[in-house]
Design a protein around this motif. Sequence first.
Motif, PDB file in Angstrom:
ATOM      1  N   PHE A  43       3.932  36.475  63.764  1.00  0.00           N
ATOM      2  CA  PHE A  43       4.492  37.777  64.129  1.00  0.00           C
ATOM      3  C   PHE A  43       4.725  38.641  62.886  1.00  0.00           C
ATOM      4  N   GLU A  44       5.292  38.050  61.837  1.00  0.00           N
ATOM      5  CA  GLU A  44       5.535  38.816  60.596  1.00  0.00           C
ATOM      6  C   GLU A  44       4.215  39.311  59.994  1.00  0.00           C
ATOM      7  N   ALA A  45       3.181  38.457  60.007  1.00  0.00           N
ATOM      8  CA  ALA A  45       1.891  38.854  59.431  1.00  0.00           C
ATOM      9  C   ALA A  45       1.229  39.936  60.281  1.00  0.00           C
TER      10      ALA A  45
ATOM     11  N   MET B  54       2.786  42.114  62.191  1.00  0.00           N
ATOM     12  CA  MET B  54       3.521  43.368  62.025  1.00  0.00           C
ATOM     13  C   MET B  54       3.191  44.036  60.692  1.00  0.00           C
ATOM     14  N   ASN B  55       3.036  43.249  59.633  1.00  0.00           N
ATOM     15  CA  ASN B  55       2.678  43.859  58.349  1.00  0.00           C
ATOM     16  C   ASN B  55       1.333  44.571  58.458  1.00  0.00           C
ATOM     17  N   ALA B  56       0.362  43.951  59.106  1.00  0.00           N
ATOM     18  CA  ALA B  56      -0.950  44.599  59.264  1.00  0.00           C
ATOM     19  C   ALA B  56      -0.784  45.905  60.047  1.00  0.00           C
TER      20      ALA B  56
ATOM     21  N   GLY C 147      -6.351  47.730  54.581  1.00  0.00           N
ATOM     22  CA  GLY C 147      -5.186  48.559  54.280  1.00  0.00           C
ATOM     23  C   GLY C 147      -5.144  48.901  52.809  1.00  0.00           C
ATOM     24  N   PRO C 148      -3.990  49.328  52.330  1.00  0.00           N
ATOM     25  CA  PRO C 148      -3.882  49.788  50.943  1.00  0.00           C
ATOM     26  C   PRO C 148      -3.893  48.648  49.922  1.00  0.00           C
ATOM     27  N   GLY C 149      -3.671  47.421  50.390  1.00  0.00           N
ATOM     28  CA  GLY C 149      -3.563  46.302  49.462  1.00  0.00           C
ATOM     29  C   GLY C 149      -2.187  46.258  48.812  1.00  0.00           C
ATOM     30  N   ILE C 150      -1.945  45.192  48.061  1.00  0.00           N
ATOM     31  CA  ILE C 150      -0.643  45.003  47.405  1.00  0.00           C
ATOM     32  C   ILE C 150      -0.882  44.921  45.895  1.00  0.00           C
ATOM     33  N   GLU C 151      -0.209  45.815  45.167  1.00  0.00           N
ATOM     34  CA  GLU C 151      -0.421  45.880  43.721  1.00  0.00           C
ATOM     35  C   GLU C 151       0.158  44.675  43.004  1.00  0.00           C
TER      36      GLU C 151
ATOM     37  N   GLY D  75      13.810  40.755  50.016  1.00  0.00           N
ATOM     38  CA  GLY D  75      14.473  42.053  49.892  1.00  0.00           C
ATOM     39  C   GLY D  75      13.598  43.152  49.336  1.00  0.00           C
ATOM     40  N   TYR D  76      12.414  42.801  48.798  1.00  0.00           N
ATOM     41  CA  TYR D  76      11.537  43.862  48.286  1.00  0.00           C
ATOM     42  C   TYR D  76      10.768  44.489  49.444  1.00  0.00           C
ATOM     43  N   SER D  77      10.841  45.807  49.559  1.00  0.00           N
ATOM     44  CA  SER D  77      10.151  46.490  50.654  1.00  0.00           C
ATOM     45  C   SER D  77       9.761  47.905  50.264  1.00  0.00           C
ATOM     46  N   THR D  78       8.572  48.296  50.695  1.00  0.00           N
ATOM     47  CA  THR D  78       8.174  49.706  50.566  1.00  0.00           C
ATOM     48  C   THR D  78       7.964  50.303  51.963  1.00  0.00           C
ATOM     49  N   ALA D  79       8.579  49.684  52.971  1.00  0.00           N
ATOM     50  CA  ALA D  79       8.381  50.155  54.348  1.00  0.00           C
ATOM     51  C   ALA D  79       8.714  51.639  54.448  1.00  0.00           C
ATOM     52  N   PRO D  80       7.861  52.418  55.101  1.00  0.00           N
ATOM     53  CA  PRO D  80       8.123  53.847  55.253  1.00  0.00           C
ATOM     54  C   PRO D  80       9.308  54.100  56.193  1.00  0.00           C
TER      55      PRO D  80
ATOM     56  N   TRP E 152      12.291  47.625  60.772  1.00  0.00           N
ATOM     57  CA  TRP E 152      11.515  46.882  59.782  1.00  0.00           C
ATOM     58  C   TRP E 152      11.956  47.278  58.385  1.00  0.00           C
ATOM     59  N   GLY E 153      11.565  46.491  57.398  1.00  0.00           N
ATOM     60  CA  GLY E 153      11.839  46.883  56.022  1.00  0.00           C
ATOM     61  C   GLY E 153      12.931  46.083  55.341  1.00  0.00           C
ATOM     62  N   ALA E 154      13.263  44.903  55.878  1.00  0.00           N
ATOM     63  CA  ALA E 154      14.255  44.047  55.210  1.00  0.00           C
ATOM     64  C   ALA E 154      13.642  43.323  54.009  1.00  0.00           C
ATOM     65  N   GLY E 155      12.330  43.371  53.920  1.00  0.00           N
ATOM     66  CA  GLY E 155      11.672  42.660  52.819  1.00  0.00           C
ATOM     67  C   GLY E 155      11.712  41.150  52.991  1.00  0.00           C
ATOM     68  N   MET E 156      11.720  40.703  54.224  1.00  0.00           N
ATOM     69  CA  MET E 156      11.823  39.266  54.516  1.00  0.00           C
ATOM     70  C   MET E 156      10.571  38.681  55.163  1.00  0.00           C
ATOM     71  N   GLY E 157       9.596  39.537  55.491  1.00  0.00           N
ATOM     72  CA  GLY E 157       8.417  39.058  56.226  1.00  0.00           C
ATOM     73  C   GLY E 157       7.602  38.033  55.456  1.00  0.00           C
ATOM     74  N   LEU E 158       7.174  38.393  54.244  1.00  0.00           N
ATOM     75  CA  LEU E 158       6.350  37.472  53.449  1.00  0.00           C
ATOM     76  C   LEU E 158       7.112  36.185  53.107  1.00  0.00           C
ATOM     77  N   PRO E 159       8.389  36.270  52.639  1.00  0.00           N
ATOM     78  CA  PRO E 159       9.122  35.021  52.384  1.00  0.00           C
ATOM     79  C   PRO E 159       9.239  34.138  53.640  1.00  0.00           C
ATOM     80  N   ASN E 160       9.408  34.765  54.811  1.00  0.00           N
ATOM     81  CA  ASN E 160       9.499  33.976  56.049  1.00  0.00           C
ATOM     82  C   ASN E 160       8.172  33.344  56.428  1.00  0.00           C
TER      83      ASN E 160
HETATM   84  N1  ATP Z   1      -0.550  43.777  54.723  1.00  0.00           N
HETATM   85  C1  ATP Z   1       0.044  44.500  53.768  1.00  0.00           C
HETATM   86  N2  ATP Z   1      -0.580  45.577  53.207  1.00  0.00           N
HETATM   87  C2  ATP Z   1       0.021  46.297  52.227  1.00  0.00           C
HETATM   88  N3  ATP Z   1       1.246  46.039  51.735  1.00  0.00           N
HETATM   89  C3  ATP Z   1       1.906  44.979  52.233  1.00  0.00           C
HETATM   90  C4  ATP Z   1       1.351  44.158  53.272  1.00  0.00           C
HETATM   91  N4  ATP Z   1       2.232  43.178  53.564  1.00  0.00           N
HETATM   92  C5  ATP Z   1       3.273  43.372  52.751  1.00  0.00           C
HETATM   93  N5  ATP Z   1       3.104  44.448  51.953  1.00  0.00           N
HETATM   94  C6  ATP Z   1       4.009  44.937  50.887  1.00  0.00           C
HETATM   95  O1  ATP Z   1       4.941  43.907  50.587  1.00  0.00           O
HETATM   96  C7  ATP Z   1       6.280  44.349  50.896  1.00  0.00           C
HETATM   97  C8  ATP Z   1       7.084  43.176  51.410  1.00  0.00           C
HETATM   98  O2  ATP Z   1       6.568  42.741  52.674  1.00  0.00           O
HETATM   99  P1  ATP Z   1       7.536  41.954  53.669  1.00  0.00           P
HETATM  100  O3  ATP Z   1       6.798  41.687  54.936  1.00  0.00           O
HETATM  101  O4  ATP Z   1       8.109  40.783  52.950  1.00  0.00           O
HETATM  102  O5  ATP Z   1       8.722  42.969  53.903  1.00  0.00           O
HETATM  103  P2  ATP Z   1       8.753  44.332  54.754  1.00  0.00           P
HETATM  104  O6  ATP Z   1       7.528  44.412  55.614  1.00  0.00           O
HETATM  105  O7  ATP Z   1       8.950  45.435  53.782  1.00  0.00           O
HETATM  106  O8  ATP Z   1      10.053  44.133  55.609  1.00  0.00           O
HETATM  107  P3  ATP Z   1      10.259  43.115  56.856  1.00  0.00           P
HETATM  108  O9  ATP Z   1       8.995  42.287  56.975  1.00  0.00           O
HETATM  109  O10 ATP Z   1      11.437  42.269  56.516  1.00  0.00           O
HETATM  110  O11 ATP Z   1      10.461  44.014  58.027  1.00  0.00           O
HETATM  111  C9  ATP Z   1       6.068  45.476  51.883  1.00  0.00           C
HETATM  112  O12 ATP Z   1       7.166  46.360  51.928  1.00  0.00           O
HETATM  113  C10 ATP Z   1       4.822  46.136  51.328  1.00  0.00           C
HETATM  114  O13 ATP Z   1       5.128  46.886  50.181  1.00  0.00           O
END
Ligand code: ATP
Length: 145
Positions: free
Chosen positions: A52-54, A56-58, A84-88, A97-102, A110-118
């Motif tokens: 689900f986290e993956a 939602m990120n897409a 998508g834009p990719g991750i730098e 806790g790191y997030s660039t969610a709009p 969304w935007g707690a920065g917990m998706g990837l760690p989870n």
């Molecule tokens: N598929 C992706 N494409 C581009 N950037 C991504 C992608 N997945 C993650 N990121 C970047 O990594 C950051 C952290 O992702 P993560 O899923 O951990 O947190 P989040 O999406 O910001 O918040 P949350 O998942 O807790 O709602 C994102 O804010 C974004 O900057």
Amino acid sequence: MSLNIKETIDGSFQLVGADFTHAGEASTQLKQKLAELGVPDGIVRRVAIATFEAEMNAIIYAAAGWLHYCITPQSITIQVVDMGPGIENIELAMQEGYSTAPDWAREMGWGAGMGLPNMKRNSDIFKIDSVVGEGTTVEMIINFP
Ligand SMILES: Nc1ncnc2c1ncn2[C@@H]1O[C@H](COP(=O)(O)OP(=O)(O)OP(=O)(O)O)[C@@H](O)[C@H]1O
Ligand SMILES: [Mg+2]
């Protein structure tokens, strides 16, 4: 309960950026499939959270993507590939806790920065690969008991 998996089962779901009408469908359908196959609840839950986290990120960050899965008697492999834009900075993105969610995504919770760690926490093997300007691929393997 024994696993009712005799051979490899695979499939894909298409993911469409910002399509919140269908958001979560891929992970929900995969969850149902695993339950039908007799995979224990605890494992199904880990797959459901990670997937689900993956998914939602897409949907939040990319224009489009695919979720591929491959189920064997031993494990499930999930690959979420997005255009998508990719991750730098992947190391930074992986930090809790790191997030660039709009703003629009933050308004939806969304935007707690917990998706990837989870995703990492719930996977036995977690790999992430990203090319700026091209997209991101997350691969997760979760073993069955
Ligand atoms: N598929 C992706 N494409 C581009 N950037 C991504 C992608 N997945 C993650 N990121 C970047 O990594 C950051 C952290 O992702 P993560 O899923 O951990 O947190 P989040 O999406 O910001 O918040 P949350 O998942 O807790 O709602 C994102 O804010 C974004 O900057
Ligand atoms: Mg996220």
